[in-house]
Enzyme design. Sequence first.
Site, mmCIF file in Angstrom:
data_model
loop_
_atom_site.group_PDB
_atom_site.id
_atom_site.type_symbol
_atom_site.label_atom_id
_atom_site.label_comp_id
_atom_site.label_asym_id
_atom_site.label_seq_id
_atom_site.Cartn_x
_atom_site.Cartn_y
_atom_site.Cartn_z
ATOM 1 N N SER A 163 0.835 -1.204 0.000
ATOM 2 C CA SER A 163 0.000 0.000 0.000
ATOM 3 C C SER A 163 0.873 1.258 0.000
ATOM 4 O O SER A 163 1.742 1.404 -0.857
ATOM 5 C CB SER A 163 -0.950 -0.029 1.204
ATOM 6 O OG SER A 163 -1.888 1.019 1.143
ATOM 7 N N ARG A 232 -12.732 7.007 8.875
ATOM 8 C CA ARG A 232 -12.293 5.613 8.939
ATOM 9 C C ARG A 232 -13.327 4.682 8.305
ATOM 10 O O ARG A 232 -12.973 3.713 7.630
ATOM 11 C CB ARG A 232 -12.063 5.206 10.387
ATOM 12 C CG ARG A 232 -11.499 3.798 10.564
ATOM 13 C CD ARG A 232 -10.161 3.644 9.878
ATOM 14 N NE ARG A 232 -9.533 2.361 10.192
ATOM 15 C CZ ARG A 232 -8.375 1.949 9.696
ATOM 16 N NH1 ARG A 232 -7.709 2.736 8.859
ATOM 17 N NH2 ARG A 232 -7.870 0.783 10.035
ATOM 18 N N ASP A 329 -8.983 -5.311 -5.779
ATOM 19 C CA ASP A 329 -8.534 -4.043 -5.198
ATOM 20 C C ASP A 329 -9.091 -2.872 -6.011
ATOM 21 O O ASP A 329 -8.777 -2.713 -7.190
ATOM 22 C CB ASP A 329 -7.006 -4.013 -5.195
ATOM 23 C CG ASP A 329 -6.424 -2.853 -4.391
ATOM 24 O OD1 ASP A 329 -7.167 -1.900 -4.084
ATOM 25 O OD2 ASP A 329 -5.229 -2.913 -4.073
ATOM 26 N N HIS A 362 -8.206 -4.328 -1.190
ATOM 27 C CA HIS A 362 -6.890 -3.745 -0.934
ATOM 28 C C HIS A 362 -6.237 -4.318 0.320
ATOM 29 O O HIS A 362 -5.011 -4.427 0.394
ATOM 30 C CB HIS A 362 -7.032 -2.228 -0.800
ATOM 31 C CG HIS A 362 -5.732 -1.517 -0.630
ATOM 32 N ND1 HIS A 362 -4.766 -1.471 -1.618
ATOM 33 C CD2 HIS A 362 -5.210 -0.832 0.420
ATOM 34 C CE1 HIS A 362 -3.725 -0.784 -1.192
ATOM 35 N NE2 HIS A 362 -3.957 -0.392 0.046
ATOM 36 N N ASP A 363 -7.020 -4.677 1.300
ATOM 37 C CA ASP A 363 -6.490 -5.190 2.569
ATOM 38 C C ASP A 363 -6.073 -6.662 2.504
ATOM 39 O O ASP A 363 -5.689 -7.235 3.522
ATOM 40 C CB ASP A 363 -7.534 -5.038 3.686
ATOM 41 C CG ASP A 363 -7.400 -3.715 4.411
ATOM 42 O OD1 ASP A 363 -6.481 -2.938 4.080
ATOM 43 O OD2 ASP A 363 -8.217 -3.442 5.316
#
Length: 383
Positions: A163, A232, A329, A362-363
């Site tokens: 990232s 968040r 992603d 993405h994680d």
Amino acid sequence: MTHPDFQPCTHNLTPPATRIINLPGDYGQTDFVMRLGGRLAQVQVGYETWGTLSRNQDNAILIFTGLSPTAHAASNEEDDTAGWWEYMVGPGKAIDTDRFFVVCVNSLGSCFGSTGPSSHDPATGKPYGGNFPELSIEDIAKAGHHAMRELGVDHVHTVIGPSMGGMSALAYALQYPDELDYLLVISAACRALPFTIAVRSLQREIIRCDPGWQGGNYELDAEPLCGMRLARKLGLMSYRAAQEWRQRFNRARVPAHRASDEMFGVEFEVESYLEYNAKKFVGTFDANSYLYLSRAMDLFDVAEHGGTVNAGLARVHVRRTLVIGVESDILFPLEQQEEIVTGLNKAGREAELVVLPSIQGHDSFLVDAERFSPVVQEFFAQI
């Protein structure tokens, strides 16, 4: 209004195993000169290590983190709690600490041991706050480079980053092309796409619109907690993939005893998940650090190191590069990892792209050990 469950962030939230190293100034100067014009009179970097540096100092690996992690990538003798990359770093693991001396640094601008907006400005004795100089990914890479020099490592075996850390790894290779041998970039890019910039821009605006932000000069017991909570949540939505949301939650509703009494409050499990994880994050990360690091990601552009992306990538002189991307992603889509590999190949560099079918978006690099670990392990087995 401050949510009753929120706890103010007590800076600096440095993990117990994280050590601090003070960096020298640039080229005989006392100041650390920032790429975009600012200066820092005193700079420190939080870091953790695993393994032993070889006699020839040729087995050092440097890990740059994503936006919010600490330097605690894995458990160690000083702190046996699991790190954010526990499955990847350790004896016999993909990043084998029996073979390598592994260093993970907390990013410059963060709030876990490294100098950032919550650090005290030596000129005023007060936190920098909104007066912290504008931050770039290149500054983060330079701080990592200087930290390795202070640890006695002049040449790094491999620089790794997922990232934002992948951007930092690229910036390291661009700025110090002859001081590393291998490069491993995970779910990163040469520059942010408009969609990604838009998401992060909205996150920053949400924080800045919180009355508690106070232009960045808030007190530690009066932070923009509501803004951080909402930012968040938006981040969590972009870090994971729609397929995973549907598989995990579908349209499941929370049990009656967990349902919110507020009008339009939490009713679905996916809402509960976002609320729970946002609350966990708030109070553990400085709002200004979030803003500065997020903006640095948007500003990063490999093309600034040569005029075009390909010209910039031609400055990378490593022996081999591995780039890993994930099909699901949406923040750093596969076309961006393909761009890195294509540019390096055009410059005559050996670079490989591995595409993984993880559904966690993405994680994925944080949670999909089954897919990521073998790929990284094979990379190191071949070098």
